[in-house]
Design a protein around this motif. Structure first.
Motif, short mmCIF file in Angstrom:
data_model
loop_
_atom_site.label_atom_id
_atom_site.label_comp_id
_atom_site.label_asym_id
_atom_site.label_seq_id
_atom_site.Cartn_x
_atom_site.Cartn_y
_atom_site.Cartn_z
N VAL A 8 0.84 -1.20 0.00
CA VAL A 8 0.00 0.00 0.00
C VAL A 8 0.87 1.25 0.00
CG1 VAL A 8 -1.68 1.35 1.32
CG2 VAL A 8 -1.97 -1.12 1.09
N SER A 224 -5.86 0.46 -10.62
CA SER A 224 -4.81 0.31 -9.62
C SER A 224 -5.26 -0.61 -8.49
CB SER A 224 -4.41 1.68 -9.07
OG SER A 224 -3.40 1.55 -8.08
N TRP A 225 -6.49 -0.39 -8.02
CA TRP A 225 -6.99 -1.21 -6.94
C TRP A 225 -7.42 -2.60 -7.41
CZ3 TRP A 225 -5.47 -0.23 -2.41
CH2 TRP A 225 -5.16 1.08 -2.05
N PHE A 228 -4.23 -4.34 -7.37
CA PHE A 228 -3.78 -4.58 -5.99
C PHE A 228 -4.46 -5.80 -5.40
CE2 PHE A 228 -4.68 -3.93 -1.44
CZ PHE A 228 -3.38 -3.96 -0.94
N ALA A 236 -0.39 -2.15 -10.23
CA ALA A 236 -1.09 -1.22 -9.34
C ALA A 236 -0.25 0.04 -9.13
CB ALA A 236 -1.39 -1.89 -8.00
N SER A 240 -1.04 3.87 -10.33
CA SER A 240 -1.03 4.93 -9.33
C SER A 240 -0.14 6.09 -9.75
CB SER A 240 -0.56 4.37 -7.98
OG SER A 240 -0.53 5.38 -6.99
#
Length: 284
Positions: A8, A224-225, A228, A236, A240
């Protein structure tokens, strides 16, 4: 540190870095664009298919000849510089810091080589169109590449990327929600090309006071998520970084716009979006 938390930090940290880098690069870019008057010399009166555009001309005839094109350079240049910086730092820093920054490197053969290559290819084709437009030269009335030639070049980019997917990455199917895996085999290449043509058409929203930037930022943030949660951390992070660069662009694109994204930005982003969609198997 927990691996998920570190990921993250990687995704959000790289996006923040790209945003502030884009903010820092904008004065340099805008100085160049305004110094050399990199805008259309005449407002557009024709659509790509040759039909007249009286409403567009009425709304944009003043801004098109005062606001520079090529603002999209900020987006793809920021993305490429960010990738290069975090690739090189581990080699230049001492062992302790090199190990830390190595975790933030998002360049990988299976995840980000293709989207970065397509980003650059689309950007260069769009940049050529923009330069010809500014100079009033080219095969399109008023300057720039003819729409058919742009489509041809987008097709070349699509087939090249599709070749890499099929022959290098071994991808031969797509996932359809509610149905499952659909095996396509060699038909993956024409499907990939058709999808890229479709996403390329989304570039028409450029110039509508930041609409394209807002739309593309939302799309790449979503991917991106998606990446992820599929543990495709480098994809991801790549998405971002693009979001961070687009937000920097939008910071200076609120009305009255400092510059327009134009073809060098829209071609880069729309072509890259296709690659990201296939890499995450989230086409449908």
């Amino acid at each position: 540190m927990n691996e998920a938390i570190l990921n993250v930090y990687k995704i959000l940290g790289l996006g923040a870095f790209a945003f502030f880098l884009g903010i820092a690069l904008t004065p340099i870019l805008t100085h160049f664009l305004y110094k050399y008057k990199m805008w259309r010399k005449d407002a557009r009166t024709l659509a790509p298919d040759g039909s007249p555009t009286p409403i567009f001309n009425k709304l944009h005839k003043e801004r098109e000849v005062k606001a520079p094109r090529m603002g999209g350079i900020l987006i793809w240049a920021t993305t490429l510089i960010t990738a290069l910086v975090f690739y090189l730092i581990p080699f230049l820093a001492n062992e302790r810091f090199g190990e830390v920054f190595h975790k933030f490197n998002f360049l990988s053969r299976s995840q980000t080589w293709v989207p970065l290559g397509v980003l650059l290819a689309g950007a260069l084709v769009g940049l050529l169109d923009d330069l010809l437009t500014v100079l009033g030269k080219g095969s399109y009335k008023g300057g720039g590449l003819a729409f058919k030639r742009r489509l041809f070049l987008v097709g070349v980019i699509a087939l090249s990327a599709g070749y890499w997917f099929y022959f290098k990455l071994g991808m031969s199917s797509i996932f359809i929600p509610g149905f499952g895996e659909l095996y396509l085999g060699f038909w993956l290449l024409p499907l990939f090309t058709a999808v890229m043509f479709g996403t390329f058409s989304g570039g028409v929203i450029d110039g509508l006071d930041g609409l394209s930037g807002g739309v593309f930022a939302s799309i790449f943030a979503a991917y991106s998520w998606i990446a992820f949660f599929q543990n495709q951390i480098n994809i991801a992070a790549f998405c971002s970084v693009i979001v961070g660069a687009i937000l920097a662009f939008l910071w200076f694109n609120i009305p009255p716009a400092r510059f327009y994204m134009s073809e060098t930005g829209t071609m880069a982003l729309t072509c890259t979006l296709t690659v990201v969609a296939f890499l995450t198997n989230a086409v449908a």
